[in-house]
Enzyme design. Sequence first.
Site, PDB file in Angstrom:
ATOM      1  N   ARG A 236       0.428   4.229   0.309  1.00 40.85           N
ATOM      2  CA  ARG A 236       0.105   5.299   1.259  1.00 40.85           C
ATOM      3  C   ARG A 236       0.556   4.970   2.684  1.00 40.85           C
ATOM      4  O   ARG A 236       0.404   5.788   3.585  1.00 40.85           O
ATOM      5  CB  ARG A 236      -1.396   5.575   1.244  1.00 40.85           C
ATOM      6  CG  ARG A 236      -1.851   6.204  -0.069  1.00 40.85           C
ATOM      7  CD  ARG A 236      -3.314   6.443  -0.072  1.00 40.85           C
ATOM      8  NE  ARG A 236      -3.991   5.159  -0.276  1.00 40.85           N
ATOM      9  CZ  ARG A 236      -5.270   5.005  -0.516  1.00 40.85           C
ATOM     10  NH1 ARG A 236      -6.051   6.054  -0.560  1.00 40.85           N
ATOM     11  NH2 ARG A 236      -5.795   3.820  -0.704  1.00 40.85           N
ATOM     12  N   CYS A 237       1.114   3.785   2.871  1.00 42.02           N
ATOM     13  CA  CYS A 237       1.531   3.340   4.205  1.00 42.02           C
ATOM     14  C   CYS A 237       3.051   3.450   4.342  1.00 42.02           C
ATOM     15  O   CYS A 237       3.794   2.878   3.546  1.00 42.02           O
ATOM     16  CB  CYS A 237       1.079   1.895   4.412  1.00 42.02           C
ATOM     17  SG  CYS A 237       1.725   1.126   5.901  1.00 42.02           S
ATOM     18  N   GLY A 238       3.495   4.152   5.351  1.00 41.36           N
ATOM     19  CA  GLY A 238       4.925   4.337   5.580  1.00 41.36           C
ATOM     20  C   GLY A 238       5.657   3.028   5.807  1.00 41.36           C
ATOM     21  O   GLY A 238       6.758   2.821   5.284  1.00 41.36           O
TER      22      GLY A 238
ATOM     23  N   ARG B 152       5.988   1.345   2.459  1.00 40.66           N
ATOM     24  CA  ARG B 152       7.004   2.011   1.628  1.00 40.66           C
ATOM     25  C   ARG B 152       8.412   1.650   2.093  1.00 40.66           C
ATOM     26  O   ARG B 152       9.298   1.375   1.277  1.00 40.66           O
ATOM     27  CB  ARG B 152       6.809   3.525   1.642  1.00 40.66           C
ATOM     28  CG  ARG B 152       5.588   4.001   0.874  1.00 40.66           C
ATOM     29  CD  ARG B 152       5.581   5.515   0.673  1.00 40.66           C
ATOM     30  NE  ARG B 152       5.756   6.276   1.891  1.00 40.66           N
ATOM     31  CZ  ARG B 152       4.759   6.697   2.674  1.00 40.66           C
ATOM     32  NH1 ARG B 152       3.506   6.419   2.359  1.00 40.66           N
ATOM     33  NH2 ARG B 152       5.001   7.403   3.758  1.00 40.66           N
TER      34      ARG B 152
ATOM     35  N   ASN C 270       0.878  -1.169   0.000  1.00 38.92           N
ATOM     36  CA  ASN C 270       0.000   0.000   0.000  1.00 38.92           C
ATOM     37  C   ASN C 270       0.913   1.215   0.000  1.00 38.92           C
ATOM     38  O   ASN C 270       1.585   1.495   0.993  1.00 38.92           O
ATOM     39  CB  ASN C 270      -0.897  -0.007   1.244  1.00 38.92           C
ATOM     40  CG  ASN C 270      -1.765   1.226   1.361  1.00 38.92           C
ATOM     41  OD1 ASN C 270      -1.592   2.201   0.637  1.00 38.92           O
ATOM     42  ND2 ASN C 270      -2.694   1.199   2.290  1.00 38.92           N
TER      43      ASN C 270
END
Length: 114
Positions: A9-11, A14, A7
């Site tokens: 948008r997830c730190g 990433r 995902n």
Amino acid sequence: MLQIYHNSRCGKSRNCLVLLESSNKKFEVIHYLTHPPSFEELSTIIEKLNIKPMALVRQKEKIWIENYKDQKLDDKQIILAMISYPILIERPIVVKGSKAIIGRDLEKVSMFIS
């Protein structure tokens, strides 16, 4: 080949992706929010994680709280909820052959992929 259920948008997701990129290992990125796994695929991932389906649910997500929190669901119903709302799936998940890991701890992921 490794797979990461990612995902963007997830730190944590990433960071896990960066770790995989720096490992020089071949891997496939699966954007599970836009391409949710099928019932069979998610069931297989859960088996590879060696957990119960409930352990893969992000229970603080608004969708879970509003729609499922106070219900008594069996494993099949929990998997169906995650397929209907992939945002409920804990992330990232790294799959390597017959095993998988929830990749929130980069040190564990590093050991897992080596």
